[in-house]
Structure formats: structure tokens, C-alpha cells
Design a protein around this motif. Structure first.
Motif, short mmCIF file in Angstrom:
data_model
loop_
_atom_site.label_atom_id
_atom_site.label_comp_id
_atom_site.label_asym_id
_atom_site.label_seq_id
_atom_site.Cartn_x
_atom_site.Cartn_y
_atom_site.Cartn_z
N MET A 1 0.83 -1.19 0.00
CA MET A 1 0.00 0.00 0.00
C MET A 1 0.87 1.26 0.00
SD MET A 1 -3.15 -1.00 -0.04
CE MET A 1 -4.27 0.14 0.68
N GLU A 2 1.94 1.22 0.77
CA GLU A 2 2.81 2.38 0.87
C GLU A 2 3.41 2.74 -0.48
OE1 GLU A 2 5.13 5.47 1.59
OE2 GLU A 2 3.67 4.72 3.01
N ARG A 3 3.93 1.74 -1.20
CA ARG A 3 4.54 2.03 -2.50
C ARG A 3 3.53 2.47 -3.54
NH1 ARG A 3 6.92 -3.05 -4.05
NH2 ARG A 3 6.39 -3.90 -2.03
N LEU A 4 2.35 1.86 -3.52
CA LEU A 4 1.34 2.17 -4.53
C LEU A 4 0.78 3.58 -4.37
CD1 LEU A 4 -0.44 1.18 -6.87
CD2 LEU A 4 -2.04 0.32 -5.15
N PHE A 5 0.48 3.98 -3.14
CA PHE A 5 -0.17 5.27 -2.92
C PHE A 5 0.73 6.33 -2.29
CE2 PHE A 5 -3.75 2.22 -2.83
CZ PHE A 5 -4.44 2.71 -3.93
N LYS A 6 1.97 5.97 -1.97
CA LYS A 6 2.93 6.91 -1.37
C LYS A 6 2.34 7.59 -0.13
CE LYS A 6 4.92 7.66 -5.85
NZ LYS A 6 4.33 8.07 -7.08
N LEU A 7 1.85 6.77 0.79
CA LEU A 7 1.17 7.28 1.97
C LEU A 7 2.09 8.12 2.86
CD1 LEU A 7 -0.95 4.15 2.94
CD2 LEU A 7 -1.67 6.16 1.66
N ARG A 8 3.31 7.68 3.04
CA ARG A 8 4.24 8.40 3.90
C ARG A 8 4.53 9.79 3.33
NH1 ARG A 8 8.51 4.63 4.90
NH2 ARG A 8 6.90 3.63 6.12
N ASP A 9 4.67 9.87 2.01
CA ASP A 9 4.92 11.17 1.38
C ASP A 9 3.76 12.14 1.57
OD1 ASP A 9 7.30 10.13 0.49
OD2 ASP A 9 6.63 9.81 -1.57
N HIS A 10 2.55 11.60 1.69
CA HIS A 10 1.37 12.43 1.88
C HIS A 10 1.03 12.63 3.35
CE1 HIS A 10 0.70 11.06 -2.34
NE2 HIS A 10 0.49 12.35 -2.46
N GLY A 11 1.83 12.08 4.24
CA GLY A 11 1.63 12.29 5.68
C GLY A 11 0.40 11.59 6.24
N THR A 12 0.15 10.37 5.79
CA THR A 12 -1.02 9.64 6.26
C THR A 12 -0.68 8.18 6.49
OG1 THR A 12 -3.37 9.22 5.82
CG2 THR A 12 -1.88 9.14 3.94
N THR A 13 -1.62 7.44 7.04
CA THR A 13 -1.42 6.01 7.29
C THR A 13 -2.58 5.23 6.68
OG1 THR A 13 -2.66 6.04 9.36
CG2 THR A 13 -0.29 6.51 9.49
N VAL A 14 -2.45 3.92 6.64
CA VAL A 14 -3.50 3.07 6.10
C VAL A 14 -4.76 3.19 6.95
CG1 VAL A 14 -4.16 0.68 5.62
CG2 VAL A 14 -1.88 1.46 5.04
N VAL A 15 -4.60 3.24 8.26
CA VAL A 15 -5.77 3.35 9.15
C VAL A 15 -6.52 4.66 8.91
CG1 VAL A 15 -6.49 3.50 11.57
CG2 VAL A 15 -4.74 1.87 10.89
N THR A 16 -5.80 5.75 8.79
CA THR A 16 -6.42 7.04 8.53
C THR A 16 -7.18 7.02 7.21
OG1 THR A 16 -4.70 8.19 9.75
CG2 THR A 16 -5.99 9.51 8.22
N GLU A 17 -6.57 6.46 6.18
CA GLU A 17 -7.22 6.39 4.87
C GLU A 17 -8.43 5.46 4.89
OE1 GLU A 17 -6.55 8.34 2.20
OE2 GLU A 17 -5.25 9.33 3.64
N PHE A 66 -6.87 4.41 -8.28
CA PHE A 66 -5.75 3.61 -8.76
C PHE A 66 -4.98 4.24 -9.92
CE2 PHE A 66 -8.19 0.18 -6.64
CZ PHE A 66 -7.20 -0.19 -5.75
N PHE A 67 -5.65 4.97 -10.78
CA PHE A 67 -4.95 5.54 -11.94
C PHE A 67 -4.56 6.99 -11.72
CE2 PHE A 67 -7.40 2.03 -13.84
CZ PHE A 67 -6.32 1.30 -14.31
#
Length: 81
Positions: A1-17, A66-67
Motif C-alpha cells: 500500500m505504501e509504495r502504490l499510494f505513497k502514503l508516507r509522502d502524503h503524511g497519512t497512514t493506512v488506518v487514517t485512509e 488507482f490511476f
């Protein structure tokens, strides 16, 4: 999930999303029920409109996620009804 959506770069986590996704779904879920009831008054089959609304909302939201990689939920507009 991190690589696909770059969550860390956006300052968020999977739980938050996940919580944001559930909140967005609950905020716009009414359209799945209201749209068929309005359009069935014009003679359209209610079950067909219900499925079309589901498919349109699901496919457009998945494309945006996704796109385009943006957190937008899309559904048929109620203003046209």
C-alpha cells in the motif's frame, strides 16, 4: 500500500485512509437509494437504475484511486434528477 499510494509522502497512514474511506462512503451512500427512487418515477426500472448507480460510482471511484492516485469518490450527480 505504501509504495502504490505513497502514503508516507502524503503524511497519512493506512488506518487514517480506511477511516476516511468509510466516512466518505457513508456520506454519499444515500445516492444509491435516492437515485433509483427518483428515476423510477419516470418509468425506468428501479433495479436497473440501482445497479447502474452502483457500477458508475464504484468504477469511477476506483479509476480515481488507482490511476489518478487522488482520494476522490465519484457518483452520479443528483442535480440532474
Amino acid at each position: 500500500m505504501e509504495r502504490l499510494f505513497k502514503l508516507r509522502d502524503h503524511g497519512t497512514t493506512v488506518v487514517t485512509e480506511f477511516i476516511a474511506g468509510i466516512t466518505t462512503f457513508l456520506a454519499m451512500a444515500y445516492i444509491v437509494f435516492v437515485n433509483p427512487s427518483i428515476l423510477s418515477q419516470t418509468g425506468m426500472p428501479s433495479q436497473a437504475v440501482f445497479l447502474a448507480t452502483l457500477f458508475a460510482a464504484a468504477s469511477s471511484t476506483l479509476v480515481m484511486g488507482f490511476f489518478a492516485n487522488v482520494p476522490y469518490a465519484l457518483a452520479p450527480g443528483m442535480g440532474l434528477n
